[in-house]
Motif scaffolding. Structure first.
Motif, PDB file in Angstrom:
ATOM      1  N   GLN A 104      -1.346 -11.103 -28.409  1.00  0.00           N
ATOM      2  CA  GLN A 104      -2.151 -11.042 -29.628  1.00  0.00           C
ATOM      3  C   GLN A 104      -2.243  -9.611 -30.162  1.00  0.00           C
ATOM      4  O   GLN A 104      -2.091  -9.376 -31.359  1.00  0.00           O
ATOM      5  CB  GLN A 104      -3.555 -11.591 -29.365  1.00  0.00           C
ATOM      6  CG  GLN A 104      -4.435 -11.658 -30.616  1.00  0.00           C
ATOM      7  CD  GLN A 104      -5.786 -12.286 -30.339  1.00  0.00           C
ATOM      8  OE1 GLN A 104      -6.109 -12.587 -29.194  1.00  0.00           O
ATOM      9  NE2 GLN A 104      -6.588 -12.485 -31.369  1.00  0.00           N
ATOM     10  N   PHE A 105      -2.481  -8.661 -29.261  1.00  0.00           N
ATOM     11  CA  PHE A 105      -2.565  -7.259 -29.701  1.00  0.00           C
ATOM     12  C   PHE A 105      -1.237  -6.789 -30.280  1.00  0.00           C
ATOM     13  O   PHE A 105      -1.207  -6.101 -31.306  1.00  0.00           O
ATOM     14  CB  PHE A 105      -2.972  -6.373 -28.519  1.00  0.00           C
ATOM     15  CG  PHE A 105      -2.878  -4.899 -28.821  1.00  0.00           C
ATOM     16  CD1 PHE A 105      -3.837  -4.279 -29.600  1.00  0.00           C
ATOM     17  CD2 PHE A 105      -1.821  -4.137 -28.335  1.00  0.00           C
ATOM     18  CE1 PHE A 105      -3.756  -2.923 -29.889  1.00  0.00           C
ATOM     19  CE2 PHE A 105      -1.720  -2.791 -28.620  1.00  0.00           C
ATOM     20  CZ  PHE A 105      -2.691  -2.180 -29.403  1.00  0.00           C
ATOM     21  N   ASN A 106      -0.121  -7.148 -29.636  1.00  0.00           N
ATOM     22  CA  ASN A 106       1.195  -6.718 -30.109  1.00  0.00           C
ATOM     23  C   ASN A 106       1.512  -7.307 -31.484  1.00  0.00           C
ATOM     24  O   ASN A 106       2.094  -6.627 -32.338  1.00  0.00           O
ATOM     25  CB  ASN A 106       2.274  -7.136 -29.109  1.00  0.00           C
ATOM     26  CG  ASN A 106       2.092  -6.476 -27.765  1.00  0.00           C
ATOM     27  OD1 ASN A 106       1.212  -6.857 -27.000  1.00  0.00           O
ATOM     28  ND2 ASN A 106       2.900  -5.466 -27.466  1.00  0.00           N
ATOM     29  N   GLU A 107       1.130  -8.563 -31.699  1.00  0.00           N
ATOM     30  CA  GLU A 107       1.384  -9.178 -32.991  1.00  0.00           C
ATOM     31  C   GLU A 107       0.526  -8.550 -34.083  1.00  0.00           C
ATOM     32  O   GLU A 107       1.003  -8.304 -35.200  1.00  0.00           O
ATOM     33  CB  GLU A 107       1.130 -10.686 -32.904  1.00  0.00           C
ATOM     34  CG  GLU A 107       2.127 -11.413 -32.007  1.00  0.00           C
ATOM     35  CD  GLU A 107       1.870 -12.906 -31.946  1.00  0.00           C
ATOM     36  OE1 GLU A 107       1.012 -13.377 -32.731  1.00  0.00           O
ATOM     37  OE2 GLU A 107       2.512 -13.588 -31.128  1.00  0.00           O
ATOM     38  N   LEU A 108      -0.723  -8.279 -33.762  1.00  0.00           N
ATOM     39  CA  LEU A 108      -1.581  -7.582 -34.724  1.00  0.00           C
ATOM     40  C   LEU A 108      -1.056  -6.189 -35.023  1.00  0.00           C
ATOM     41  O   LEU A 108      -1.092  -5.724 -36.173  1.00  0.00           O
ATOM     42  CB  LEU A 108      -3.014  -7.504 -34.181  1.00  0.00           C
ATOM     43  CG  LEU A 108      -3.800  -8.818 -34.127  1.00  0.00           C
ATOM     44  CD1 LEU A 108      -5.154  -8.598 -33.457  1.00  0.00           C
ATOM     45  CD2 LEU A 108      -3.996  -9.383 -35.525  1.00  0.00           C
ATOM     46  N   LEU A 109      -0.564  -5.518 -33.975  1.00  0.00           N
ATOM     47  CA  LEU A 109       0.009  -4.185 -34.164  1.00  0.00           C
ATOM     48  C   LEU A 109       1.239  -4.249 -35.055  1.00  0.00           C
ATOM     49  O   LEU A 109       1.437  -3.386 -35.927  1.00  0.00           O
ATOM     50  CB  LEU A 109       0.370  -3.590 -32.801  1.00  0.00           C
ATOM     51  CG  LEU A 109       0.936  -2.170 -32.808  1.00  0.00           C
ATOM     52  CD1 LEU A 109      -0.130  -1.176 -33.263  1.00  0.00           C
ATOM     53  CD2 LEU A 109       1.450  -1.796 -31.417  1.00  0.00           C
ATOM     54  N   PHE A 114       1.895  -6.474 -37.405  1.00  0.00           N
ATOM     55  CA  PHE A 114       1.457  -6.695 -38.781  1.00  0.00           C
ATOM     56  C   PHE A 114       0.859  -5.428 -39.386  1.00  0.00           C
ATOM     57  O   PHE A 114       1.156  -5.067 -40.530  1.00  0.00           O
ATOM     58  CB  PHE A 114       0.432  -7.831 -38.833  1.00  0.00           C
ATOM     59  CG  PHE A 114       1.040  -9.200 -38.830  1.00  0.00           C
ATOM     60  CD1 PHE A 114       1.762  -9.669 -39.928  1.00  0.00           C
ATOM     61  CD2 PHE A 114       0.902 -10.020 -37.729  1.00  0.00           C
ATOM     62  CE1 PHE A 114       2.328 -10.931 -39.921  1.00  0.00           C
ATOM     63  CE2 PHE A 114       1.471 -11.284 -37.722  1.00  0.00           C
ATOM     64  CZ  PHE A 114       2.186 -11.749 -38.816  1.00  0.00           C
ATOM     65  N   ALA A 115       0.009  -4.737 -38.622  1.00  0.00           N
ATOM     66  CA  ALA A 115      -0.676  -3.553 -39.144  1.00  0.00           C
ATOM     67  C   ALA A 115       0.313  -2.425 -39.424  1.00  0.00           C
ATOM     68  O   ALA A 115       0.319  -1.833 -40.512  1.00  0.00           O
ATOM     69  CB  ALA A 115      -1.745  -3.095 -38.162  1.00  0.00           C
TER      70      ALA A 115
END
Length: 347
Positions: A228-233, A235-236
């Motif tokens: 989840q953190f990697n996917e958010l990263l 996108f950001a």
């Protein structure tokens, strides 16, 4: 205490420790035998790249097609680079950026295609964990550099058409080099961020990558820890590193279009649009495939589409770029003909 009683209690104590150890080994064998499994270090030493096709007949066809595409891409981009370096008429900011773009295209296809061709020849589909992360780093380094270089080229066209009187000072050699250096720094930061972030994931289950090179979406699906953190990263950072350049490109060409429409001469409009048409075509191809590939994470059924987009990103785009610029640009065409015929420019 009597000696026999002391020995009997010690024996019970030792038997209790041993019993506890046996129970732990039975219920948690992974934690005791592989202490690294609970840490951030991966349990997978290599990945299996499934490639584009499975049958041997189709693998031969793919090998020939990709080898041809690689030779055409390298030859075309190096020809444009040679024309920019040799031809004095092309020693301008626009062609300086075009030469850098040709180097990036050669690097982008070299990161993925030769390794794939080697696997097709050797019939060995494995890639080590370190090699996989290295491939991912260099791919995102060059792709990120493409984003910023296309933005610098749009800024160059904006100054040339909308600010022609101050163009020579605003786009001096120092400014050109600073733009390229800043682009490399931002692209390096982007690639390093994603590589370090994915190195913290655990890979302890299946190791088959349904692709012909290592990339973030495919590796996310194989991780046995939360992504989840990697996917958010992704996108950001993608919004900052790709979204901001895209906004700047659109803004630049909005001003360019307004300035061109104010030109009364039809010939002048045609010439102005022709200098921007090739660059706009490359921008649309690059950002279109990039958005399709990275802005839809979590789609399990899109693996075949991922391969098609990957071919477009790593093979077709770098191969089309020299064709787009040379076919639409008479200056590049003339320089290439003079190089091939061995003639020197009169200017």
């Amino acid at each position: 205490m009597p000696p026999r009683l002391h020995i009997w209690q010690s024996s019970l104590s030792w038997l209790g420790i041993r019993t506890t150890w046996e129970a732990l080994r039975t219920t948690h064998p992974q934690e005791l035998m592989e202490p690294e499994a609970g840490t951030n270090r991966t349990a997978v030493a290599e990945f299996i790249l499934l490639g584009l096709v499975q049958t041997e007949e189709m693998q031969s066809v793919v090998f020939v097609l990709f080898l041809f595409a690689y030779l055409v891409t390298v030859g075309g981009n190096l020809s444009i680079l040679a024309a920019v370096l040799v031809e004095p008429k092309l020693h301008t900011p626009m062609y300086f950026f075009l030469g850098n773009l040709s180097v990036l295209d050669v690097g982008c296809i070299t990161v993925t295609v030769p390794a794939m061709l080697g696997r097709l020849l050797s019939h060995k589909c494995t890639i080590s964990y370190d090699a996989c992360l290295s491939q991912l780093f260099f791919f995102h380094l060059l792709a990120g550099m493409d984003c910023f270089l296309l933005t610098a080229m749009a800024y160059d066209r904006f100054l040339a058409i909308c600010r022609p009187l101050t163009y020579s000072t605003r786009m001096s050699q120092t400014v050109q080099r600073m733009l390229v250096a800043a682009s490399w720094a931002c692209a390096f930061t982007n690639a390093l961020t994603h590589t370090v972030a994915i190195s913290t994931l655990n890979f302890c289950g299946p190791n088959e990558v349904n692709h012909f090179y290592c990339d973030l979406p495919q590796l996310f699906r194989l991780s046995c820890s939360s992504t989840q953190f990697n996917e958010l990263l992704l996108f950001a950072v993608g919004f900052i590193m790709a979204g901001a350049p895209l906004v700047l490109i659109i803004t630049s060409y909005s001003h360019v279009a307004a300035a061109v429409l104010r030109i009364r001469s039809v010939e002048g409009r045609k010439k102005a649009f022709s200098t921007c048409g090739a660059h706009l075509t490359v921008v649309c191809l690059f950002y279109g495939t990039g958005i399709f590939n990275y802005m839809r994470l979590g789609s399990e059924e899109a693996s075949d589409k991922d391969k098609g987009v990957g071919v477009f990103n790593t093979v077709i785009n770098p191969m089309l770029n020299p064709l787009i610029y040379s076919l639409r640009n008479p200056d590049v065409q003339g320089a290439l003909w003079r190089i091939f015929l061995g003639r020197r420019s009169l200017t």
